[in-house]
Design a protein around this motif. Structure first.
Motif, PDB file in Angstrom:
ATOM      1  N   ALA A 260       0.812  -1.212   0.000  1.00 17.41           N
ATOM      2  CA  ALA A 260       0.000   0.000   0.000  1.00 17.41           C
ATOM      3  C   ALA A 260       0.846   1.263   0.000  1.00 17.41           C
ATOM      4  N   GLY A 261       2.164   1.120  -0.051  1.00 16.12           N
ATOM      5  CA  GLY A 261       3.054   2.266   0.009  1.00 16.12           C
ATOM      6  C   GLY A 261       3.000   3.117  -1.252  1.00 16.12           C
TER       7      GLY A 261
ATOM      8  N   GLY B 227      11.593  -4.072 -11.769  1.00 15.82           N
ATOM      9  CA  GLY B 227      10.932  -2.793 -11.989  1.00 15.82           C
ATOM     10  C   GLY B 227       9.774  -2.647 -11.023  1.00 15.82           C
ATOM     11  N   PHE B 228       8.909  -1.703 -11.320  1.00 11.00           N
ATOM     12  CA  PHE B 228       7.736  -1.478 -10.477  1.00 11.00           C
ATOM     13  C   PHE B 228       6.590  -0.983 -11.343  1.00 11.00           C
ATOM     14  N   GLU B 229       5.394  -1.126 -10.805  1.00 12.44           N
ATOM     15  CA  GLU B 229       4.176  -0.648 -11.454  1.00 12.44           C
ATOM     16  C   GLU B 229       3.317   0.015 -10.396  1.00 12.44           C
ATOM     17  N   PRO B 230       2.735   1.169 -10.697  1.00 11.90           N
ATOM     18  CA  PRO B 230       1.812   1.772  -9.722  1.00 11.90           C
ATOM     19  C   PRO B 230       0.574   0.896  -9.576  1.00 11.90           C
ATOM     20  N   GLY B 231      -0.007   0.919  -8.377  1.00 13.99           N
ATOM     21  CA  GLY B 231      -1.209   0.136  -8.130  1.00 13.99           C
ATOM     22  C   GLY B 231      -2.425   0.717  -8.830  1.00 13.99           C
TER      23      GLY B 231
ATOM     24  N   LYS C 207       1.694   0.028  -4.906  1.00 10.92           N
ATOM     25  CA  LYS C 207       2.584  -0.300  -6.009  1.00 10.92           C
ATOM     26  C   LYS C 207       2.924  -1.786  -5.976  1.00 10.92           C
ATOM     27  N   THR C 208       3.444  -2.268  -7.076  1.00  8.53           N
ATOM     28  CA  THR C 208       3.984  -3.617  -7.173  1.00  8.53           C
ATOM     29  C   THR C 208       5.426  -3.505  -7.647  1.00  8.53           C
ATOM     30  N   VAL C 209       6.331  -4.110  -6.887  1.00 15.14           N
ATOM     31  CA  VAL C 209       7.728  -4.203  -7.294  1.00 15.14           C
ATOM     32  C   VAL C 209       7.938  -5.641  -7.741  1.00 15.14           C
ATOM     33  N   TRP C 210       8.544  -5.822  -8.898  1.00 13.53           N
ATOM     34  CA  TRP C 210       8.709  -7.157  -9.457  1.00 13.53           C
ATOM     35  C   TRP C 210      10.164  -7.396  -9.852  1.00 13.53           C
ATOM     36  N   CYS C 211      10.503  -8.671  -9.913  1.00 11.37           N
ATOM     37  CA  CYS C 211      11.818  -9.047 -10.421  1.00 11.37           C
ATOM     38  C   CYS C 211      11.696 -10.386 -11.135  1.00 11.37           C
ATOM     39  N   GLU C 212      12.667 -10.641 -11.999  1.00 15.85           N
ATOM     40  CA  GLU C 212      12.698 -11.884 -12.764  1.00 15.85           C
ATOM     41  C   GLU C 212      14.061 -12.537 -12.675  1.00 15.85           C
ATOM     42  N   LEU C 213      14.042 -13.847 -12.686  1.00 16.19           N
ATOM     43  CA  LEU C 213      15.252 -14.673 -12.735  1.00 16.19           C
ATOM     44  C   LEU C 213      15.111 -15.638 -13.904  1.00 16.19           C
ATOM     45  N   GLY C 214      16.211 -15.847 -14.609  1.00 13.31           N
ATOM     46  CA  GLY C 214      16.185 -16.857 -15.659  1.00 13.31           C
ATOM     47  C   GLY C 214      16.189 -16.296 -17.055  1.00 13.31           C
TER      48      GLY C 214
END
Length: 144
Positions: A83-84, A114-118, A124-131
């Motif tokens: 909720a930040g 990266g991130f996306e606003p809610g 917001k959503t902070v995301w990361c990927e591996l692979g």
């Protein structure tokens, strides 16, 4: 024939106790998906850092933290929603500071992030990927 995509979503209280719970859930899920051990351990560290930041953003408001894990074509994606407000950016903390290194670690260890606003400007959503090392350490707010 390509492996089907996998996806699972969790909701945790916005408290520090949720960080190890999320890590445990991730290890169980990725183990079931047959993820390599190195990916599993790196993912657990990344999730811990993202969860720690989300808890800090949510704890005061007593808001839950959402976690979504996805695996498609060998690429693991971790989304952590809170909720930040504000733009999550890595920073260089002082040597005597206890906090402030999480996104630096995410930037270093993840293949992409990266991130996306809610929705509706809430959170917001902070995301990361591996692979997928084709593009590394991106934090421009765009999703793949």
């Amino acid at each position: 024939m390509a492996a089907p995509p996998y996806k699972i979503t969790y909701r945790f209280p916005g408290t520090p106790r949720s960080v190890p719970r999320a890590r445990t859930a991730l290890r169980e899920v990725l183990g079931g998906w047959g993820s390599p051990k190195e990916q599993l351990e790196t993912a657990a560290l990344l999730l811990s850092e993202l969860m720690g930041n989300a808890v800090l953003a949510s704890e005061e408001r007593e808001q839950p933290v959402g976690v979504r894990l996805g695996l498609r074509g060998g690429v693991l994606r971790i989304d952590v929603s809170d909720a930040g407000v504000g733009v999550p950016l890595p920073r260089t903390p002082g040597s005597d500071e206890e906090h402030g290194r999480g996104l630096f670690l995410v930037q270093y260890l993840a293949d992409r992030w990266g991130f996306e606003p809610g929705d509706g400007g809430c959170g917001k959503t902070v995301w990361c990927e591996l692979g997928n090392s084709a593009e590394s350490g991106r934090a421009d707010g765009t999703a793949p």
